[in-house]
Design a protein around this motif. Structure first.
Motif, PDB file in Angstrom:
ATOM      1  N   THR A 211       0.860  -1.189   0.000  1.00 57.06           N
ATOM      2  CA  THR A 211       0.000   0.000   0.000  1.00 57.06           C
ATOM      3  C   THR A 211       0.895   1.237   0.000  1.00 57.06           C
ATOM      4  O   THR A 211       2.116   1.145   0.196  1.00 57.06           O
ATOM      5  CB  THR A 211      -0.911   0.069   1.248  1.00 57.06           C
ATOM      6  OG1 THR A 211      -0.104   0.356   2.399  1.00 57.06           O
ATOM      7  CG2 THR A 211      -1.683  -1.232   1.463  1.00 57.06           C
ATOM      8  N   ALA A 212       0.295   2.403  -0.169  1.00 56.60           N
ATOM      9  CA  ALA A 212       1.049   3.659  -0.112  1.00 56.60           C
ATOM     10  C   ALA A 212       1.607   3.914   1.285  1.00 56.60           C
ATOM     11  O   ALA A 212       2.537   4.699   1.456  1.00 56.60           O
ATOM     12  CB  ALA A 212       0.155   4.823  -0.539  1.00 56.60           C
ATOM     13  N   SER A 213       1.062   3.248   2.301  1.00 58.71           N
ATOM     14  CA  SER A 213       1.507   3.418   3.685  1.00 58.71           C
ATOM     15  C   SER A 213       2.478   2.327   4.136  1.00 58.71           C
ATOM     16  O   SER A 213       2.737   2.185   5.328  1.00 58.71           O
ATOM     17  CB  SER A 213       0.290   3.421   4.620  1.00 58.71           C
ATOM     18  OG  SER A 213      -0.538   4.512   4.330  1.00 58.71           O
ATOM     19  N   GLU A 214       3.031   1.579   3.204  1.00 59.68           N
ATOM     20  CA  GLU A 214       3.942   0.498   3.558  1.00 59.68           C
ATOM     21  C   GLU A 214       5.129   1.029   4.354  1.00 59.68           C
ATOM     22  O   GLU A 214       5.744   2.027   3.984  1.00 59.68           O
ATOM     23  CB  GLU A 214       4.438  -0.192   2.291  1.00 59.68           C
ATOM     24  CG  GLU A 214       5.403  -1.336   2.564  1.00 59.68           C
ATOM     25  CD  GLU A 214       5.780  -2.076   1.308  1.00 59.68           C
ATOM     26  OE1 GLU A 214       4.957  -2.883   0.826  1.00 59.68           O
ATOM     27  OE2 GLU A 214       6.885  -1.836   0.795  1.00 59.68           O
ATOM     28  N   GLU A 215       5.436   0.335   5.450  1.00 56.97           N
ATOM     29  CA  GLU A 215       6.595   0.706   6.276  1.00 56.97           C
ATOM     30  C   GLU A 215       7.302  -0.555   6.762  1.00 56.97           C
ATOM     31  O   GLU A 215       6.679  -1.463   7.297  1.00 56.97           O
ATOM     32  CB  GLU A 215       6.162   1.534   7.484  1.00 56.97           C
ATOM     33  CG  GLU A 215       7.326   1.929   8.379  1.00 56.97           C
ATOM     34  CD  GLU A 215       6.927   2.689   9.618  1.00 56.97           C
ATOM     35  OE1 GLU A 215       7.838   3.089  10.357  1.00 56.97           O
ATOM     36  OE2 GLU A 215       5.713   2.873   9.876  1.00 56.97           O
ATOM     37  N   VAL A 216       8.614  -0.581   6.584  1.00 53.84           N
ATOM     38  CA  VAL A 216       9.440  -1.658   7.096  1.00 53.84           C
ATOM     39  C   VAL A 216       9.895  -1.261   8.496  1.00 53.84           C
ATOM     40  O   VAL A 216      10.385  -0.155   8.715  1.00 53.84           O
ATOM     41  CB  VAL A 216      10.669  -1.904   6.195  1.00 53.84           C
ATOM     42  CG1 VAL A 216      11.580  -2.973   6.795  1.00 53.84           C
ATOM     43  CG2 VAL A 216      10.240  -2.284   4.785  1.00 53.84           C
ATOM     44  N   VAL A 217       9.722  -2.181   9.447  1.00 53.66           N
ATOM     45  CA  VAL A 217      10.190  -1.953  10.817  1.00 53.66           C
ATOM     46  C   VAL A 217      10.960  -3.177  11.284  1.00 53.66           C
ATOM     47  O   VAL A 217      10.735  -4.283  10.803  1.00 53.66           O
ATOM     48  CB  VAL A 217       9.038  -1.635  11.807  1.00 53.66           C
ATOM     49  CG1 VAL A 217       8.260  -0.405  11.366  1.00 53.66           C
ATOM     50  CG2 VAL A 217       8.106  -2.809  11.994  1.00 53.66           C
ATOM     51  N   PHE A 218      11.873  -2.948  12.223  1.00 48.79           N
ATOM     52  CA  PHE A 218      12.564  -4.042  12.871  1.00 48.79           C
ATOM     53  C   PHE A 218      11.945  -4.234  14.241  1.00 48.79           C
ATOM     54  O   PHE A 218      11.860  -3.287  15.022  1.00 48.79           O
ATOM     55  CB  PHE A 218      14.054  -3.743  13.057  1.00 48.79           C
ATOM     56  CG  PHE A 218      14.860  -3.633  11.798  1.00 48.79           C
ATOM     57  CD1 PHE A 218      14.482  -4.270  10.631  1.00 48.79           C
ATOM     58  CD2 PHE A 218      16.019  -2.873  11.796  1.00 48.79           C
ATOM     59  CE1 PHE A 218      15.247  -4.171   9.482  1.00 48.79           C
ATOM     60  CE2 PHE A 218      16.789  -2.765  10.655  1.00 48.79           C
ATOM     61  CZ  PHE A 218      16.402  -3.417   9.493  1.00 48.79           C
ATOM     62  N   ILE A 219      11.497  -5.458  14.530  1.00 52.94           N
ATOM     63  CA  ILE A 219      11.077  -5.794  15.892  1.00 52.94           C
ATOM     64  C   ILE A 219      12.362  -6.085  16.657  1.00 52.94           C
ATOM     65  O   ILE A 219      13.173  -6.912  16.232  1.00 52.94           O
ATOM     66  CB  ILE A 219      10.140  -7.017  15.909  1.00 52.94           C
ATOM     67  CG1 ILE A 219       8.866  -6.733  15.115  1.00 52.94           C
ATOM     68  CG2 ILE A 219       9.814  -7.423  17.352  1.00 52.94           C
ATOM     69  CD1 ILE A 219       7.962  -7.950  14.939  1.00 52.94           C
ATOM     70  N   THR A 220      12.555  -5.389  17.787  1.00 47.56           N
ATOM     71  CA  THR A 220      13.797  -5.553  18.543  1.00 47.56           C
ATOM     72  C   THR A 220      13.587  -6.148  19.928  1.00 47.56           C
ATOM     73  O   THR A 220      14.555  -6.504  20.593  1.00 47.56           O
ATOM     74  CB  THR A 220      14.531  -4.203  18.681  1.00 47.56           C
ATOM     75  OG1 THR A 220      13.690  -3.286  19.377  1.00 47.56           O
ATOM     76  CG2 THR A 220      14.904  -3.649  17.317  1.00 47.56           C
ATOM     77  N   ASP A 221      12.342  -6.264  20.359  1.00 45.49           N
ATOM     78  CA  ASP A 221      12.053  -6.852  21.663  1.00 45.49           C
ATOM     79  C   ASP A 221      10.578  -7.217  21.701  1.00 45.49           C
ATOM     80  O   ASP A 221       9.759  -6.602  21.021  1.00 45.49           O
ATOM     81  CB  ASP A 221      12.386  -5.873  22.786  1.00 45.49           C
ATOM     82  CG  ASP A 221      12.664  -6.558  24.124  1.00 45.49           C
ATOM     83  OD1 ASP A 221      12.621  -7.806  24.183  1.00 45.49           O
ATOM     84  OD2 ASP A 221      12.915  -5.847  25.100  1.00 45.49           O
TER      85      ASP A 221
END
Length: 123
Positions: free
Chosen positions: A57-67
């Protein structure tokens, strides 16, 4: 940081919306374990697990889960060039899809590791 991956990760959703600067997100009860596909993360930001919020989607965001604390996930926002100039995240509504994905950041990590190993072998 050690990157963790899973071939059995199960897609889930956000239990509640997040704004562009929040550093935690909550998934439905029991969903964190399924999203991580059996992987566990060492505490204190030692390991990371890559997911995409609102994929395709236009709101796609990659994040790292760190905990992980139950179904609350600590996240590092705007990874792999997503978000605002890779600095902050994007707001996401409750119900947004979350999916474990292979990203350009993961591929760069592999490439750099191979280059380092090749350089060590060449000595």
């Amino acid at each position: 940081m050690t990157r963790k991956y899973s071939s059995t990760s199960v897609e889930t959703t956000l239990a509640s919306g997040i704004n562009a600067t929040q550093t935690t997100m909550t998934v439905p009860t029991g969903a964190a374990t399924l999203l991580l596909g059996g992987e566990t993360l060492a505490p204190n930001d030692v390991d990371i697990f890559t997911v995409v919020i609102d994929p395709d989607t236009a709101s796609e965001e990659v994040v790292f889960i760190t905990d992980v604390n139950g179904d609350t996930l600590k996240i590092s926002r705007g990874q792999a060039g997503t978000g605002t100039a890779g600095v902050s995240g994007i707001a996401h509504s409750a119900g947004a899809t979350i999916r474990h994905s292979l990203t350009s950041s993961d591929l760069d990590f592999f490439r750099n590791g191979v280059a380092t190993a090749d350089a060590a072998i060449a000595k």
